[in-house]
Design a protein around this motif. Structure first.
Motif, PDB file in Angstrom:
ATOM      1  N   PHE A  13       0.822  -1.204   0.000  1.00 28.13           N
ATOM      2  CA  PHE A  13       0.000   0.000   0.000  1.00 28.13           C
ATOM      3  C   PHE A  13       0.861   1.261   0.000  1.00 28.13           C
ATOM      4  CE2 PHE A  13      -2.730  -3.228   2.028  1.00 28.13           C
ATOM      5  CZ  PHE A  13      -3.732  -3.251   1.070  1.00 28.13           C
ATOM      6  N   GLN A  14       1.944   1.243   0.776  1.00 29.35           N
ATOM      7  CA  GLN A  14       2.853   2.382   0.800  1.00 29.35           C
ATOM      8  C   GLN A  14       3.541   2.549  -0.550  1.00 29.35           C
ATOM      9  OE1 GLN A  14       5.120   0.972   4.144  1.00 29.35           O
ATOM     10  NE2 GLN A  14       4.324   2.588   5.472  1.00 29.35           N
ATOM     11  N   LEU A  15       3.880   1.425  -1.179  1.00 28.75           N
ATOM     12  CA  LEU A  15       4.558   1.463  -2.471  1.00 28.75           C
ATOM     13  C   LEU A  15       3.659   2.072  -3.545  1.00 28.75           C
ATOM     14  CD1 LEU A  15       7.328   0.624  -3.482  1.00 28.75           C
ATOM     15  CD2 LEU A  15       6.358  -1.556  -4.156  1.00 28.75           C
ATOM     16  N   TYR A  19       4.408   5.469  -5.562  1.00 29.49           N
ATOM     17  CA  TYR A  19       4.393   5.564  -7.020  1.00 29.49           C
ATOM     18  C   TYR A  19       3.478   6.687  -7.495  1.00 29.49           C
ATOM     19  CZ  TYR A  19       6.773   1.031  -7.272  1.00 29.49           C
ATOM     20  OH  TYR A  19       7.661   0.002  -7.159  1.00 29.49           O
ATOM     21  N   LEU A  20       2.467   7.013  -6.713  1.00 30.42           N
ATOM     22  CA  LEU A  20       1.549   8.085  -7.061  1.00 30.42           C
ATOM     23  C   LEU A  20       2.010   9.441  -6.528  1.00 30.42           C
ATOM     24  CD1 LEU A  20      -1.821   6.208  -6.494  1.00 30.42           C
ATOM     25  CD2 LEU A  20      -0.713   6.753  -8.667  1.00 30.42           C
ATOM     26  N   GLY A  21       3.174   9.488  -5.870  1.00 32.46           N
ATOM     27  CA  GLY A  21       3.745  10.757  -5.440  1.00 32.46           C
ATOM     28  C   GLY A  21       3.627  11.070  -3.967  1.00 32.46           C
ATOM     29  N   LYS A  22       3.186  10.122  -3.163  1.00 32.61           N
ATOM     30  CA  LYS A  22       3.049  10.386  -1.733  1.00 32.61           C
ATOM     31  C   LYS A  22       4.374  10.181  -1.010  1.00 32.61           C
ATOM     32  CE  LYS A  22      -1.820   9.503  -1.400  1.00 32.61           C
ATOM     33  NZ  LYS A  22      -2.888   8.957  -0.609  1.00 32.61           N
ATOM     34  N   ARG A  43      15.487   3.696 -15.351  1.00 29.66           N
ATOM     35  CA  ARG A  43      14.698   2.585 -15.895  1.00 29.66           C
ATOM     36  C   ARG A  43      13.463   2.319 -15.035  1.00 29.66           C
ATOM     37  NH1 ARG A  43      18.276  -1.269 -15.357  1.00 29.66           N
ATOM     38  NH2 ARG A  43      17.378  -2.033 -13.452  1.00 29.66           N
ATOM     39  N   ARG A  44      13.631   2.334 -13.708  1.00 30.91           N
ATOM     40  CA  ARG A  44      12.491   2.068 -12.824  1.00 30.91           C
ATOM     41  C   ARG A  44      11.392   3.113 -12.993  1.00 30.91           C
ATOM     42  NH1 ARG A  44      16.646   0.584  -9.317  1.00 30.91           N
ATOM     43  NH2 ARG A  44      16.741   2.647  -8.377  1.00 30.91           N
ATOM     44  N   VAL A  45      11.771   4.384 -13.064  1.00 32.39           N
ATOM     45  CA  VAL A  45      10.776   5.441 -13.204  1.00 32.39           C
ATOM     46  C   VAL A  45      10.065   5.320 -14.547  1.00 32.39           C
ATOM     47  CG1 VAL A  45      10.450   7.936 -13.364  1.00 32.39           C
ATOM     48  CG2 VAL A  45      11.903   6.979 -11.575  1.00 32.39           C
ATOM     49  N   MET A  46      10.809   5.025 -15.596  1.00 34.16           N
ATOM     50  CA  MET A  46      10.176   4.873 -16.912  1.00 34.16           C
ATOM     51  C   MET A  46       9.206   3.696 -16.920  1.00 34.16           C
ATOM     52  SD  MET A  46      13.156   5.873 -19.600  1.00 34.16           S
ATOM     53  CE  MET A  46      12.072   5.710 -21.002  1.00 34.16           C
ATOM     54  N   LEU A  47       9.560   2.610 -16.284  1.00 31.59           N
ATOM     55  CA  LEU A  47       8.650   1.459 -16.231  1.00 31.59           C
ATOM     56  C   LEU A  47       7.382   1.786 -15.444  1.00 31.59           C
ATOM     57  CD1 LEU A  47      11.151  -1.502 -15.763  1.00 31.59           C
ATOM     58  CD2 LEU A  47       9.735  -0.999 -17.752  1.00 31.59           C
ATOM     59  N   ARG A  48       7.530   2.584 -14.385  1.00 36.48           N
ATOM     60  CA  ARG A  48       6.353   2.968 -13.600  1.00 36.48           C
ATOM     61  C   ARG A  48       5.393   3.811 -14.411  1.00 36.48           C
ATOM     62  NH1 ARG A  48      10.009   4.539  -8.488  1.00 36.48           N
ATOM     63  NH2 ARG A  48      10.654   2.408  -8.013  1.00 36.48           N
ATOM     64  N   VAL A  49       5.905   4.590 -15.338  1.00 33.96           N
ATOM     65  CA  VAL A  49       5.045   5.394 -16.210  1.00 33.96           C
ATOM     66  C   VAL A  49       4.404   4.510 -17.279  1.00 33.96           C
ATOM     67  CG1 VAL A  49       5.059   7.260 -17.914  1.00 33.96           C
ATOM     68  CG2 VAL A  49       6.308   7.520 -15.774  1.00 33.96           C
ATOM     69  N   ARG A  93      12.195  12.648 -10.504  1.00 30.15           N
ATOM     70  CA  ARG A  93      13.046  12.135  -9.432  1.00 30.15           C
ATOM     71  C   ARG A  93      13.450  13.248  -8.475  1.00 30.15           C
ATOM     72  NH1 ARG A  93      17.152   9.182 -13.052  1.00 30.15           N
ATOM     73  NH2 ARG A  93      18.515   9.966 -11.458  1.00 30.15           N
ATOM     74  N   LYS A  94      13.768  14.434  -8.997  1.00 25.47           N
ATOM     75  CA  LYS A  94      14.094  15.572  -8.123  1.00 25.47           C
ATOM     76  C   LYS A  94      12.882  15.973  -7.288  1.00 25.47           C
ATOM     77  CE  LYS A  94      17.847  17.808 -10.590  1.00 25.47           C
ATOM     78  NZ  LYS A  94      18.328  19.079 -11.136  1.00 25.47           N
ATOM     79  N   HIS A  95      11.705  15.969  -7.917  1.00 27.51           N
ATOM     80  CA  HIS A  95      10.483  16.300  -7.180  1.00 27.51           C
ATOM     81  C   HIS A  95      10.271  15.323  -6.026  1.00 27.51           C
ATOM     82  CE1 HIS A  95       6.295  17.020  -6.213  1.00 27.51           C
ATOM     83  NE2 HIS A  95       6.041  15.749  -6.494  1.00 27.51           N
ATOM     84  N   MET A  96      10.441  14.049  -6.291  1.00 26.85           N
ATOM     85  CA  MET A  96      10.243  13.048  -5.233  1.00 26.85           C
ATOM     86  C   MET A  96      11.300  13.179  -4.130  1.00 26.85           C
ATOM     87  SD  MET A  96       7.448  11.571  -5.714  1.00 26.85           S
ATOM     88  CE  MET A  96       7.540  10.206  -4.569  1.00 26.85           C
TER      89      MET A  96
END
Length: 131
Positions: A13-15, A19-22, A43-49, A93-96
């Motif tokens: 649930f946290q994950l 992924y949604l920006g929390k 690569r991970r961020v691109m896959l999440r999109v 990534r900078k935003h997160m």
């Protein structure tokens, strides 16, 4: 079912929230830092999109028609997803990192450290940059 905030890794649930920006709890900051700046972060961020895009486009492949029609319905939508996920990768990534109160310049620092040998080789070969 209780959600523990003392863990070093996020639960499912946290994950999903992450992924949604929390923001994750402070006990997971090392995991967040490694996720956003470690090997394979781009690569991970691109896959999440890509996952939501593929879930939305998958039903179009069930339409009973020629393969080229299915491709012409989905590929023009998928290409911008790939392009923009790559173009906005560092920004996200900078935003997160900011959301988690971490240094957003950490991404560039690690890249500079990783490429320090290349820069030193360049300086030895061509001399320092004129300012």
């Amino acid at each position: 079912m209780t959600v523990s905030t003392d863990s070093k890794k996020p639960n499912l649930f946290q994950l999903v929230g992450y992924y949604l920006g929390k923001r994750l709890p402070d006990s997971m900051l090392d995991w967040v830092r490694e996720d956003l700046t470690g090997p394979g972060a781009t690569r991970r961020v691109m896959l999440r999109v890509m996952v939501p895009a593929l879930l939305i486009l998958a039903p179009f492949w069930l339409v009973p028609t020629a393969m080229w029609v299915r491709a012409s319905m989905t590929i023009p939508i998928l290409i911008p997803f790939i392009y923009f996920s790559h173009a906005l990768n560092k920004i996200w990534r900078k935003h997160m990192l900011r959301v988690h109160h971490l240094d957003p310049d950490l991404i560039e620092k690690l890249e500079r450290e990783r490429n320090a040998g290349k820069h030193q080789s360049y300086i030895e070969r061509f001399g320092p940059r004129p300012d």
